[in-house]
Each structure stands twice: as structure tokens, then as C-alpha cells.
Design a protein around this motif. Sequence first.
Motif, PDB file in Angstrom:
ATOM      1  N   TRP A  26       0.811  -1.219   0.000  1.00 13.27           N
ATOM      2  CA  TRP A  26       0.000   0.000   0.000  1.00 13.27           C
ATOM      3  C   TRP A  26       0.851   1.279   0.000  1.00 13.27           C
ATOM      4  O   TRP A  26       0.530   2.219  -0.711  1.00 13.27           O
ATOM      5  N   ASP A  29       2.126   2.149  -3.372  1.00 13.59           N
ATOM      6  CA  ASP A  29       1.156   2.238  -4.463  1.00 13.59           C
ATOM      7  C   ASP A  29       0.896   3.702  -4.832  1.00 13.59           C
ATOM      8  O   ASP A  29       0.496   4.515  -3.991  1.00 13.59           O
ATOM      9  N   GLU A  31      -1.370   5.250  -6.593  1.00  9.99           N
ATOM     10  CA  GLU A  31      -2.738   5.762  -6.487  1.00  9.99           C
ATOM     11  C   GLU A  31      -3.103   6.061  -5.025  1.00  9.99           C
ATOM     12  O   GLU A  31      -3.923   6.926  -4.747  1.00  9.99           O
ATOM     13  N   THR A  32      -2.471   5.337  -4.088  1.00 10.31           N
ATOM     14  CA  THR A  32      -2.736   5.599  -2.667  1.00 10.31           C
ATOM     15  C   THR A  32      -1.881   6.767  -2.170  1.00 10.31           C
ATOM     16  O   THR A  32      -2.386   7.687  -1.516  1.00 10.31           O
ATOM     17  N   GLU A  98      -6.869  -0.944   0.085  1.00 10.39           N
ATOM     18  CA  GLU A  98      -7.460  -1.788  -0.969  1.00 10.39           C
ATOM     19  C   GLU A  98      -8.434  -0.945  -1.789  1.00 10.39           C
ATOM     20  O   GLU A  98      -9.494  -0.535  -1.293  1.00 10.39           O
ATOM     21  N   GLU A  99      -8.074  -0.685  -3.028  1.00 12.69           N
ATOM     22  CA  GLU A  99      -8.824   0.267  -3.854  1.00 12.69           C
ATOM     23  C   GLU A  99     -10.315  -0.088  -3.995  1.00 12.69           C
ATOM     24  O   GLU A  99     -11.180   0.793  -3.973  1.00 12.69           O
ATOM     25  N   GLU A 100     -10.606  -1.394  -4.123  1.00 10.84           N
ATOM     26  CA  GLU A 100     -12.016  -1.771  -4.354  1.00 10.84           C
ATOM     27  C   GLU A 100     -12.897  -1.491  -3.139  1.00 10.84           C
ATOM     28  O   GLU A 100     -14.120  -1.555  -3.220  1.00 10.84           O
ATOM     29  N   ARG A 102     -12.719   1.466  -1.512  1.00 13.01           N
ATOM     30  CA  ARG A 102     -12.898   2.921  -1.355  1.00 13.01           C
ATOM     31  C   ARG A 102     -14.255   3.357  -1.907  1.00 13.01           C
ATOM     32  O   ARG A 102     -14.776   2.752  -2.843  1.00 13.01           O
ATOM     33  N   ASN A 135      -8.245  16.371  -2.763  1.00 11.32           N
ATOM     34  CA  ASN A 135      -8.766  15.068  -2.325  1.00 11.32           C
ATOM     35  C   ASN A 135     -10.256  15.183  -1.948  1.00 11.32           C
ATOM     36  O   ASN A 135     -10.632  15.202  -0.777  1.00 11.32           O
TER      37      ASN A 135
END
Length: 179
Positions: A26, A29, A31-32, A98-100, A102, A135
Motif C-alpha cells: 500500500w 502504491d 494511487e494511494t 485496498e482500492e475496491e 474505497r 482530495n
Amino acid sequence: MVIFRKGSKINLRPIEKSDVPKLVEWVNDEETTRYLSIYLPMNTFDEENWVESLSKNKSTDIVFGIESLKEKELIGNIGLHQINSVARKANLGIFIGEEEYRGKGYGTEAIKKVIEYAFLSVNLRKITLSVLSFNERAKKCYKKCGFQVEGVFKEGFFKEGEYVDEIFMSIFRKDWQKQ
Ligand SMILES: CC(C)(COP(=O)(O)OP(=O)(O)OC[C@H]1O[C@@H](n2cnc3c(N)ncnc32)[C@H](O)[C@@H]1OP(=O)(O)O)[C@@H](O)C(=O)NCCC(=O)NCCS
């Protein structure tokens, strides 16, 4: 299964050394980390040291793993940092790694649980946080949890080639109790 606080979609639980591989994934990553202050590569050694430091610094930092109730999977972290027992305040930090997971209410529930813990168990008076101005998802989530904007540090961060504003938000126990 270790449960520190139970919600309807998530549990809060202590972070374990066995969580390190996920944490390393994470915090590297893109994107995070685009929403976080992290910009350096982080390896297993860095994360193991961080997990070890959690045991030593509980008077100033209280960190939880966020676990989905249904899948019993670690999906992110949330913590109270820089706890100041004189001013009775702390700084909240969170990410759903974990993107899914969000945008589905998990972050909101985890934050509400930590607010309750901070005010009713740690006896804090105020919780602060800061968020990068672009954000939108985080700002919406914090507002839903009762945080209000206090001010802006202009161009406090450098992200993706641009200086960006840092928004400061807070929630007071006296206002939270009224909700
Ligand atoms: C910020 C974060 C913790 C929020 O948790 P989450 O579980 O995704 O948020 P929730 O689903 O509880 O709430 C987000 C809200 O924003 C909305 N939203 C999602 N994407 C959005 C966007 N691009 N713009 C505006 N609102 C958006 C959602 O619809 C939801 O509102 P709703 O409940 O009224 O529909 C999580 O997305 C995350 O970890 N992101 C990456 C790292 C990060 O930004 N950390 C915070 C740093 S300050």
C-alpha cells in the motif's frame, strides 16, 4: 480473530507484524500515496520498524488496522497521532489501501468508530486532520463524520509537479456530543 472495536461493516484491530507485506504494498502504491505525504519507496524493513514503534509509542500514537467484517480482510489503517494529553487533542490519519473498498462507506465507519474511541475512551477534546485540497473524496468523508474546516496552509505540499494547498479540519467533543 482479534476485535478491538466492532462496527457493522468493519472491525478495528491492532496491527500485527504479519500485516507488513500488505502495508509495504500500500505505501508504495502510486494511487494511494498521491493523497498522502509519503513520496519515498518503503521496504519491509521500514514497515517492520514502524509496526515495532507502535508498541513503544502508544502514549502518542494509537493505530488500528481496519478489517472488513464480511471478508475478514485487512483493508487499511487508521490512527490517532501526536496525542497531546495536555491540550487533549490528536491528529487523525487514515487510508483504505485496498482500492475496491474505497467509496463504499468503510472509511466513514472507521472514522466514526475512532472519533467515539478518542472522545469516550482516551478522553480527548479535539481531533484535527489535514487533507490535500484536491482530495474531494476524503473531504466529503470527513465532513460526513462531523469535521469542519479550520483553515488552509497555502501550497504546503508538492504533488505531481504542483504546489497544493493543505486544508486543516477539526472536530470538538462538545460539537460531536450534540450530533
Ligand atoms: C479518504 C478515504 C479514507 C475515505 O474512505 P472511503 O471509504 O473511500 O469513503 P466513504 O465511502 O466512507 O465516503 C466517501 C464519500 O465521498 C464520495 N466520493 C467518492 N469519490 C468522490 C470524488 N471523486 N469526489 C467527491 N466525492 C467522492 C463518496 O460517494 C462518499 O460520499 P457518499 O457516502 O455521500 O456517497 C479513502 O478513500 C482513502 O483511503 N483514500 C486514499 C488515501 C486517502 O486519501 N487518505 C486520506 C488522506 S487525508
